[in-house]
Scaffold this active site. Structure first.
Site, short mmCIF file in Angstrom:
data_model
loop_
_atom_site.label_atom_id
_atom_site.label_comp_id
_atom_site.label_asym_id
_atom_site.label_seq_id
_atom_site.Cartn_x
_atom_site.Cartn_y
_atom_site.Cartn_z
N ALA A 249 0.65 -1.41 0.06
CA ALA A 249 -0.10 0.05 0.32
C ALA A 249 1.14 1.53 -0.04
CB ALA A 249 -0.57 -0.18 0.73
N GLY B 263 0.89 -4.80 1.18
CA GLY B 263 -0.09 -4.52 -0.06
C GLY B 263 -0.34 -5.70 -1.50
N GLU C 66 -0.32 -9.89 -0.01
CA GLU C 66 -2.07 -10.32 -0.52
C GLU C 66 -2.51 -9.72 -1.49
OE1 GLU C 66 -1.22 -6.62 2.70
OE2 GLU C 66 -2.79 -7.79 3.86
N1 CAA Z 1 4.85 2.85 -0.44
C1 CAA Z 1 4.75 4.11 -1.25
N2 CAA Z 1 6.32 4.70 -1.40
C2 CAA Z 1 6.64 3.33 -2.06
C3 CAA Z 1 6.81 2.29 -0.95
C4 CAA Z 1 5.28 1.83 -0.31
N3 CAA Z 1 4.82 0.84 -0.37
N4 CAA Z 1 7.30 1.61 -1.52
C5 CAA Z 1 8.20 1.91 -2.21
N5 CAA Z 1 8.22 3.49 -2.16
C6 CAA Z 1 8.77 4.64 -3.05
C7 CAA Z 1 9.83 5.24 -2.40
O1 CAA Z 1 9.98 6.01 -1.40
C8 CAA Z 1 10.87 5.29 -2.56
O2 CAA Z 1 10.56 7.20 -3.97
P1 CAA Z 1 10.86 8.46 -3.00
O3 CAA Z 1 12.17 7.45 -4.88
O4 CAA Z 1 10.12 9.27 -3.96
O5 CAA Z 1 11.81 8.81 -1.88
C9 CAA Z 1 10.19 4.84 -4.32
O6 CAA Z 1 9.55 4.05 -4.07
C10 CAA Z 1 11.77 4.15 -4.15
O7 CAA Z 1 12.00 2.94 -3.58
P2 CAA Z 1 13.53 2.77 -2.05
O8 CAA Z 1 13.81 3.92 -2.70
O9 CAA Z 1 12.42 2.11 -1.09
O10 CAA Z 1 13.84 1.00 -3.24
P3 CAA Z 1 15.01 0.55 -2.25
O11 CAA Z 1 15.34 -0.23 -3.56
O12 CAA Z 1 16.29 0.86 -1.77
O13 CAA Z 1 13.72 -0.59 -1.13
C11 CAA Z 1 11.86 -1.64 -1.18
C12 CAA Z 1 13.25 -1.28 -2.11
C13 CAA Z 1 12.71 -2.61 0.01
C14 CAA Z 1 11.22 -2.26 -1.28
C15 CAA Z 1 11.35 -0.46 -0.11
O14 CAA Z 1 11.10 0.87 -0.92
C16 CAA Z 1 10.68 -0.59 0.72
O15 CAA Z 1 10.88 -0.99 2.68
N6 CAA Z 1 9.00 -0.36 0.85
C17 CAA Z 1 8.18 -0.80 1.70
C18 CAA Z 1 7.27 -2.16 1.80
C19 CAA Z 1 6.73 -1.81 3.01
O16 CAA Z 1 6.79 -1.18 3.97
N7 CAA Z 1 5.23 -2.27 2.53
C20 CAA Z 1 4.39 -2.52 3.61
C21 CAA Z 1 3.55 -0.94 2.62
S1 CAA Z 1 1.91 -1.07 4.14
C22 CAA Z 1 0.57 -1.93 3.68
O17 CAA Z 1 1.10 -2.84 2.41
C23 CAA Z 1 -0.03 -2.34 4.32
C24 CAA Z 1 -1.23 -2.78 3.81
O18 CAA Z 1 -1.63 -4.56 4.24
C25 CAA Z 1 -2.09 -1.86 3.32
#
Ligand code: CAA
Length: 260
Positions: A69, A114, A117
């Site tokens: 998400a 998500g 999921e």
């Molecule tokens: N939401 C919003 N933005 C996200 C995102 C997310 N889930 N995942 C990645 N992005 C964005 C980053 O903020 C970044 O944006 P900017 O360039 O503007 O800074 C861009 O995408 C690229 O991401 P990274 O620079 O972080 O890329 P990376 O290769 O260093 O890392 C990753 C990749 C490990 C996937 C890391 O992006 C990450 O940990 N993302 C979040 C994963 C996460 O926590 N997902 C669960 C979300 S909560 C959810 O899903 C709730 C639910 O069940 C309803």
């Protein structure tokens, strides 16, 4: 299916196989509200369009299927809006699972939160070797809110599901296959070809039997846990820990949780 979308690419071939690509590669295909709405719309079209026989769902770019998400939209949600967000995602993912045409997720990169999921709401999952799975919500001070607490135990069993949800740890494609979370692992460059081959193998069979087999298999699913998931997700959205967890991600620092 001739509609165009801002966050999805949709192509259909002459055999009625639709390929839907989640297309926000600069945000690793994170599911924002617009994207969720468009997913709902495209699966509605797939359901009603009789020329479409099945769908392959995948993600754009080199890195991700879907990284979860959109955390930007989660930060600062109160309990009511958190519950609404969870219920909306649950309903859309349920409508994907309820599509009585085979949906294959092709996962070629991160399928986190998500994103995992969403893959679990599809009927079959093909991962390339570079796929990475995980439910990292716990690290944001949250829980999976788009059906993950219900579908993951159904797919891999309760103990493994709890381990993954409570630790938030990531799985490689091969580990996901060992758990039964994905059907097959294939080399990166042949992902789409393998997904097409599997789809064609299914579609050789009678459409009525395909539909009823899917109905029978999913009939055993328990749905009441979704309500609890949405309530808890909403409650957690309103905590300091969730505000801290989502802020820390966006500010690129480690969260400091206080248990409140
Ligand atoms: N939401 C919003 N933005 C996200 C995102 C997310 N889930 N995942 C990645 N992005 C964005 C980053 O903020 C970044 O944006 P900017 O360039 O503007 O800074 C861009 O995408 C690229 O991401 P990274 O620079 O972080 O890329 P990376 O290769 O260093 O890392 C990753 C990749 C490990 C996937 C890391 O992006 C990450 O940990 N993302 C979040 C994963 C996460 O926590 N997902 C669960 C979300 S909560 C959810 O899903 C709730 C639910 O069940 C309803």
């Amino acid at each position: 299916m001739d509609q165009s979308y801002n966050t999805l690419l949709v192509e259909t071939d002459e055999q009625g196989i639709a390929v839907v690509t989640v297309d926000r590669p600069d945000k690793l295909n994170a599911l924002n509200d617009e994207l969720l709405n468009e997913l709902a719309e495209v699966f509605k079209q797939i359901t009603i369009d009789e020329s479409i026989k099945g769908c392959i769902l995948t993600g754009s770019g080199e890195k991700a299927f879907v990284a979860g998400a959109d955390i930007k939209e989660l930060r600062g949600l109160n309990e009511h809006h958190g519950r609404m967000k969870s219920q909306k995602g649950q309903q859309i993912f349920q409508s994907i699972e309820d599509t009585r045409k085979p949906i294959i997720a092709l996962i070629d990169g991160y399928a986190l939160g998500g994103g995992a999921e969403l893959a679990m709401a599809c009927h079959l999952r093909i991962a390339t070797r570079k796929a990475v799975f995980g439910l990292p919500e716990i690290g944001l001070g949250l829980i999976p809110g788009y059906g993950g607490t219900q579908r993951l135990p159904r797919i891999v069993g309760q103990a493994k599901a709890l381990e993954l949800i409570l630790t938030g740890k990531r799985l490689s494609a091969e580990q996901a296959k060992q758990l039964g979370l994905v059907n097959t692992v294939v080399p990166e460059q042949s992902g789409m070809e393998e997904a097409q081959t599997l789809m064609k193998e299914i579609l050789k069979n009678g459409p009525l039997a395909i539909k009823e087999a899917m109905r029978a298999v999913y009939h055993s699913g328990e749905k009441s846990g979704y309500q609890i998931e949405a309530e808890l997700f909403g409650k957690l959205c309103n905590t300091d820990d969730a505000k801290e967890g989502t802020s820390a991600f966006l500010e690129k620092r480690k969260p400091e949780f206080k248990g409140q």
